[in-house]
Every structure is written in structure tokens, then in C-alpha cells.
Design a protein around this motif. Structure first.
Motif, PDB file in Angstrom:
ATOM      1  N   LYS A  20      36.347  47.398  39.069  1.00 42.15           N
ATOM      2  CA  LYS A  20      36.528  48.843  38.980  1.00 42.15           C
ATOM      3  C   LYS A  20      35.697  49.533  40.051  1.00 42.15           C
ATOM      4  O   LYS A  20      34.934  48.889  40.769  1.00 42.15           O
ATOM      5  CB  LYS A  20      36.056  49.352  37.602  1.00 42.15           C
ATOM      6  CG  LYS A  20      36.847  48.790  36.444  1.00 42.15           C
ATOM      7  CD  LYS A  20      36.389  49.403  35.141  1.00 42.15           C
ATOM      8  CE  LYS A  20      37.287  48.920  34.013  1.00 42.15           C
ATOM      9  NZ  LYS A  20      37.046  49.635  32.771  1.00 42.15           N
ATOM     10  N   SER A  21      35.866  50.852  40.149  1.00 39.89           N
ATOM     11  CA  SER A  21      35.054  51.610  41.105  1.00 39.89           C
ATOM     12  C   SER A  21      33.728  51.968  40.423  1.00 39.89           C
ATOM     13  O   SER A  21      33.598  51.941  39.202  1.00 39.89           O
ATOM     14  CB  SER A  21      35.779  52.889  41.538  1.00 39.89           C
ATOM     15  OG  SER A  21      35.866  53.786  40.456  1.00 39.89           O
ATOM     16  N   GLU A  40      26.822  48.910  41.444  1.00 45.30           N
ATOM     17  CA  GLU A  40      27.772  48.290  42.378  1.00 45.30           C
ATOM     18  C   GLU A  40      28.129  46.869  41.931  1.00 45.30           C
ATOM     19  O   GLU A  40      29.294  46.456  42.001  1.00 45.30           O
ATOM     20  CB  GLU A  40      27.200  48.268  43.803  1.00 45.30           C
ATOM     21  CG  GLU A  40      27.071  49.628  44.457  1.00 45.30           C
ATOM     22  CD  GLU A  40      25.848  50.418  43.999  1.00 45.30           C
ATOM     23  OE1 GLU A  40      24.892  49.811  43.478  1.00 45.30           O
ATOM     24  OE2 GLU A  40      25.864  51.651  44.145  1.00 45.30           O
ATOM     25  N   ARG A  89      31.869  45.664  40.799  1.00 44.93           N
ATOM     26  CA  ARG A  89      32.542  44.565  41.491  1.00 44.93           C
ATOM     27  C   ARG A  89      32.945  43.474  40.489  1.00 44.93           C
ATOM     28  O   ARG A  89      34.046  42.936  40.554  1.00 44.93           O
ATOM     29  CB  ARG A  89      31.610  43.989  42.563  1.00 44.93           C
ATOM     30  CG  ARG A  89      32.283  42.969  43.460  1.00 44.93           C
ATOM     31  CD  ARG A  89      31.416  42.525  44.630  1.00 44.93           C
ATOM     32  NE  ARG A  89      30.119  42.024  44.193  1.00 44.93           N
ATOM     33  CZ  ARG A  89      28.957  42.617  44.475  1.00 44.93           C
ATOM     34  NH1 ARG A  89      28.914  43.707  45.196  1.00 44.93           N
ATOM     35  NH2 ARG A  89      27.818  42.102  44.050  1.00 44.93           N
TER      36      ARG A  89
END
Length: 169
Positions: free
Chosen positions: A162-163, A154, A158
């Protein structure tokens, strides 16, 4: 020997003494003996710290080491399989510790000082290799430096904008 202690912040911490050394200082009147204790504390849930205590008596050195370790607690990124999120090499002084992810059921494959840090951090599956110096204090601190530098998917997603799926692919 492990003992459970309660920290000021309410965390239930476990302490483990890694090493006790007798240090001698030669002075005009003879020799002064002191003790140095390397203590690691952790909550078995992603927080671990190491501290050094020095005193003329062993219990006092351990107490000081424990207090120092509590001041230097760090957070560790642990995945859902109770392993680390990615491979990394921690360095401190001339000691390097290679930290490698491991599948569930592997256990902790590590030498003495690195094993204590991983156990108290709450890691259940990891492979480590101590490279360079085998000084206990430097190996413990190199392991903690490596664990402290780990990032979760995560955080990386961040930072890159991007995802999580794009980062993991």
C-alpha cells in the motif's frame, strides 16, 4: 562517564558504562575477584548497541564491553520529531520495557538503564516504563530489542503493498 570513540566503519560512537559488578569465585586457594562491565555505545543518530566485558581489572572489562557493544550495533527507526515511529514493548528474559511515542518537547522519560540506551540512540522524545525484572542488563537488552523491532511507515507500506498515506490513515 561518556567518551567518544571512532569505529572501524567511520562512525563516531559515544560510550556509557551502565554498571560495573564485582564477581567472586571461591576456589580452594581463596577467592578470585573479577569485574563485569555493561557498556552501551551509540552514534546519537539511530545506531545503538550493548556489550558485556569481563576481566580481572575494571578498565580491561570496560574495553572488552565496548568492543562487544560495537559488534552488536543495531539500527533504530526514528521519526522527524526525534521520537520512535510507533509504540512497542521490548522483551528480554523476564524484563519488559514499554516504549511509547511522545510529542516534541517531552524529553526522555525513562529509568536509568533505558534512558542511557535512548540517549545514545539519538531519541529526544520518548516515554518508557520498565515492567517485570529491574535487572540492569536485562532492561538494557529489552530496550534494544524493542528499538530494533520498530518499523518505519515506509517499511510497513511496502510489506502490505500500500501507499504510506493508506498505512498512516
Amino acid at each position: 562517564m561518556r567518551r567518544t570513540i571512532i569505529d572501524v566503519s567511520g562512525m563516531e560512537l559515544t560510550e556509557k558504562v551502565v554498571s560495573i559488578k564485582r564477581v567472586t569465585k571461591v576456589v580452594k586457594g581463596g577467592r578470585n575477584m573479577r569485574f563485569t562491565a555493561l557498556v552501551v555505545v551509540g552514534d546519537m543518530n539511530g545506531h545503538v548497541g550493548a556489550g558485556l566485558g569481563k576481566a580481572t581489572e575494571i578498565p580491561e572489562a570496560i574495553r572488552k564491553g565496548k568492543e562487544d557493544a560495537i559488534k552488536h550495533l543495531v539500527s533504530v527507526a526514528i521519526d522527524d520529531k526525534k521520537s520512535i515511529t510507533h509504540d512497542f514493548t521490548g522483551k528480554f528474559g523476564s524484563a519488559s520495557v514499554l516504549l511509547k511515542r511522545a510529542p516534541e518537547g517531552t524529553g526522555i522519560i525513562a529509568g536509568g538503564p533505558a534512558r542511557v540506551v535512548c540517549e545514545l540512540a539519538g531519541i529526544k522524545n520518548i516515554r518508557t516504563k520498565s515492567l517485570g525484572s529491574n535487572n540492569k542488563q536485562n532492561v538494557v537488552l529489552a530496550t534494544i530489542e524493542g528499538l530494533k523491532a520498530l518499523k518505519t511507515p515506509e517499511e510497513v507500506a511496502r510489506k502490505r503493498g500500500k501507499s504510506v498515506e493508506e498505512v498512516m490513515a
